[in-house]
Scaffold this active site. Structure first.
Site, mmCIF file in Angstrom:
data_model
loop_
_atom_site.group_PDB
_atom_site.id
_atom_site.type_symbol
_atom_site.label_atom_id
_atom_site.label_comp_id
_atom_site.label_asym_id
_atom_site.label_seq_id
_atom_site.Cartn_x
_atom_site.Cartn_y
_atom_site.Cartn_z
ATOM 1 N N TYR A 11 -6.811 -3.248 0.418
ATOM 2 C CA TYR A 11 -6.934 -3.575 -0.813
ATOM 3 C C TYR A 11 -5.655 -4.020 -1.310
ATOM 4 C CZ TYR A 11 -3.972 0.650 -1.233
ATOM 5 O OH TYR A 11 -3.066 1.846 -1.081
ATOM 6 N N GLY A 12 -4.740 -4.073 -0.557
ATOM 7 C CA GLY A 12 -3.243 -4.714 -0.923
ATOM 8 C C GLY A 12 -2.696 -5.831 -0.332
ATOM 9 N N LEU A 14 -2.533 -6.321 2.684
ATOM 10 C CA LEU A 14 -3.261 -7.013 3.767
ATOM 11 C C LEU A 14 -4.397 -7.861 3.471
ATOM 12 C CD1 LEU A 14 -3.231 -3.442 5.655
ATOM 13 C CD2 LEU A 14 -2.136 -5.445 6.594
ATOM 14 N N GLU A 77 2.522 0.506 7.761
ATOM 15 C CA GLU A 77 2.345 1.240 6.385
ATOM 16 C C GLU A 77 3.064 2.466 6.359
ATOM 17 O OE1 GLU A 77 1.164 -0.231 4.043
ATOM 18 O OE2 GLU A 77 -0.120 -2.108 5.110
HETATM 19 N N1 PCA Z 1 -0.892 -2.530 2.321
HETATM 20 C C1 PCA Z 1 -2.129 -1.850 2.471
HETATM 21 C C2 PCA Z 1 -2.024 -0.565 1.548
HETATM 22 C C3 PCA Z 1 -1.057 -1.135 0.519
HETATM 23 C C4 PCA Z 1 -0.724 -2.247 1.052
HETATM 24 O O1 PCA Z 1 -0.011 -3.107 0.382
HETATM 25 C C5 PCA Z 1 -3.517 -2.526 2.005
HETATM 26 O O2 PCA Z 1 -3.468 -3.612 1.670
HETATM 27 O O3 PCA Z 1 -4.668 -1.746 2.015
#
Ligand code: PCA
Length: 131
Positions: A11-12, A14, A77
């Site tokens: 969600y972030g 990635l 992470e």
């Molecule tokens: N990376 C992971 C978790 C938060 C982030 O920046 C993601 O994209 O899901």
């Protein structure tokens, strides 16, 4: 060495087009998705999703990855010390529900509440897309 496949919901940073996407790129994109449950998303430079004080579903993308990519993601992470990889339910467009790994964070939060659960929108507004 085992070669299991794992479904991961991101969600972030990635997400496609954002700065850590290359780490999940060896995997295969399945679909966009939205969490079945509500969570709380906050953002500073990076986003955090927590089970505490949930307000909305979280928007993101589903991938299938192998053992090595999952290990690379855990390292990136800081699982299980910072973000913690947990299984959640994610709904794809059309209604299929997947059980997927997701990196939740109860240890930190950003100053900005993302009340629609859409970090891509925030990243675009803040000019954080990878070039
Ligand atoms: N990376 C992971 C978790 C938060 C982030 O920046 C993601 O994209 O899901």
């Amino acid at each position: 060495m085992s070669n299991r496949k794992h479904i991961v919901f991101v969600y972030g940073t990635l997400l496609k087009g954002l700065r850590n996407h290359h780490v999940i790129e060896p995997g295969r994109f399945i679909a966009d998705g939205e969490t079945v449950e509500n969570f709380r998303m906050t953002a500073g430079g990076i986003p955090y999703v927590s089970r505490r004080d949930p307000i909305c579903r979280i928007k993101g993308e589903l991938y299938i990855v192998d053992d090595k990519t999952l290990a690379d993601l855990d390292r990136l992470e800081g699982h299980p010390r910072f973000y913690c990889r947990e299984e959640i339910e994610v709904e794809a467009p059309g209604g299929a529900v997947f059980t997927a790994w997701c990196y939740l964070c109860e240890r930190s939060a950003g100053h900005h509440l993302v009340d629609d659960g859409d970090f891509r929108r925030v990243a675009q507004a803040w000019g954080m897309e990878a070039r």
